[in-house]
Design an enzyme around this catalytic site. Sequence first.
Site, PDB file in Angstrom:
ATOM      1  N   LYS A 216       4.149   5.454   4.895  1.00 44.90           N
ATOM      2  CA  LYS A 216       3.485   4.148   4.911  1.00 44.90           C
ATOM      3  C   LYS A 216       3.341   3.591   6.329  1.00 44.90           C
ATOM      4  CE  LYS A 216       5.275   3.093   0.299  1.00 44.90           C
ATOM      5  NZ  LYS A 216       5.994   2.118  -0.553  1.00 44.90           N
TER       6      LYS A 216
ATOM      7  N   ARG B  77      11.802  -3.000  -7.921  1.00 47.48           N
ATOM      8  CA  ARG B  77      10.418  -3.050  -8.384  1.00 47.48           C
ATOM      9  C   ARG B  77      10.367  -2.732  -9.874  1.00 47.48           C
ATOM     10  NH1 ARG B  77       6.788  -2.118  -4.286  1.00 47.48           N
ATOM     11  NH2 ARG B  77       5.210  -2.833  -5.758  1.00 47.48           N
TER      12      ARG B  77
ATOM     13  N   ASN C 268       5.477   2.440  -5.863  1.00 47.69           N
ATOM     14  CA  ASN C 268       5.795   2.105  -7.244  1.00 47.69           C
ATOM     15  C   ASN C 268       4.874   2.769  -8.258  1.00 47.69           C
ATOM     16  OD1 ASN C 268       7.499   0.796  -9.023  1.00 47.69           O
ATOM     17  ND2 ASN C 268       6.213  -1.032  -9.136  1.00 47.69           N
TER      18      ASN C 268
ATOM     19  N   PRO D  63       0.825  -1.207   0.000  1.00 48.56           N
ATOM     20  CA  PRO D  63       0.000   0.000   0.000  1.00 48.56           C
ATOM     21  C   PRO D  63       0.861   1.259   0.000  1.00 48.56           C
ATOM     22  CG  PRO D  63      -0.805  -1.573   1.619  1.00 48.56           C
ATOM     23  CD  PRO D  63       0.515  -2.092   1.133  1.00 48.56           C
ATOM     24  N   GLU D  64       0.450   2.248  -0.782  1.00 44.83           N
ATOM     25  CA  GLU D  64       1.175   3.514  -0.810  1.00 44.83           C
ATOM     26  C   GLU D  64       0.580   4.462   0.232  1.00 44.83           C
ATOM     27  OE1 GLU D  64       2.571   4.893  -4.530  1.00 44.83           O
ATOM     28  OE2 GLU D  64       2.322   2.963  -5.507  1.00 44.83           O
TER      29      GLU D  64
ATOM     30  N   ARG E  54      13.652   8.422  10.504  1.00 39.93           N
ATOM     31  CA  ARG E  54      14.183   7.718   9.326  1.00 39.93           C
ATOM     32  C   ARG E  54      13.408   8.049   8.056  1.00 39.93           C
ATOM     33  NH1 ARG E  54      14.369   3.351  13.205  1.00 39.93           N
ATOM     34  NH2 ARG E  54      12.471   2.411  12.346  1.00 39.93           N
TER      35      ARG E  54
END
Length: 270
Positions: free
Chosen positions: A52, A258, A162, A2-3, A121
Amino acid sequence: MPEGHTLHRLARDLEAAFAGRRVRSASPQGRFAAEAARLDGRVLESAEAFGKHLFVAFADVPEQVHVHLGLYGSFVISPGVGHPVVGQVRWRLEAQASADLRGPNACELLTPPEVDAVLGRLGPDPLRADADPDRAWHRIHRSQVPIAALLMDQSVLAGVGNVYRAEVLFRHRVAPMTAGRRLPRVRWNAMWDDLRELMQVGVERGRIDTVRPEHEPEAMGRDPRADDHGGEVYVYRRDGQPCLVCATPIRRRLVAGRNLFWCPSCQQRG
């Protein structure tokens, strides 16, 4: 995977269902049992997405639940309570509705310093009002790494996956293997603004749509896209098919682990 728009939509829906209410918290699977028991009967205060990552906060509990869905995770909200447990439910919330978390990469109770470490991060998230695009730019314009890889690096830009990387590169006619340092600042600014708008549409619709009105199926007299990801896109998963703008066949190659999709005619410039 999931984005970011999916996590922001999930945070919004969790707050609508549970914020301000005392919730039942359990771990039918047992892998989050002690943590779920500590939260049982507490008031859910907020659910917030950073890229995410999802963070759920409860009243009078300094820790927050950190969820990362990964490739196979899902967090499904259903009306009503007392539903039979189906599958391996890591965490269940119940008030006037139910929410079942299955198969996440992470479901953990983190202390405030641990939350800060996760957030530290991450790069800026285009869907957050407090995001600073300059932080991403400082990484991009110093890098020899291809822009297609940098867009997938969550330490550079949080929440973009992606689909959005392929689509924003196409919409701005950027060759995907262009080194970050060769990307003009004005083009990065335009890409950032575009990502904010596209991802907000994703939150509202629950799917990724990136084509402009003149390239929608009705305008072009073509069939709607048939893909389990849904939404109308320019290049994602369209390898071998004609570009909607110039009719050149869309290409595919592996970048940052990807499949990347792009038009070799429309995307020639850096």
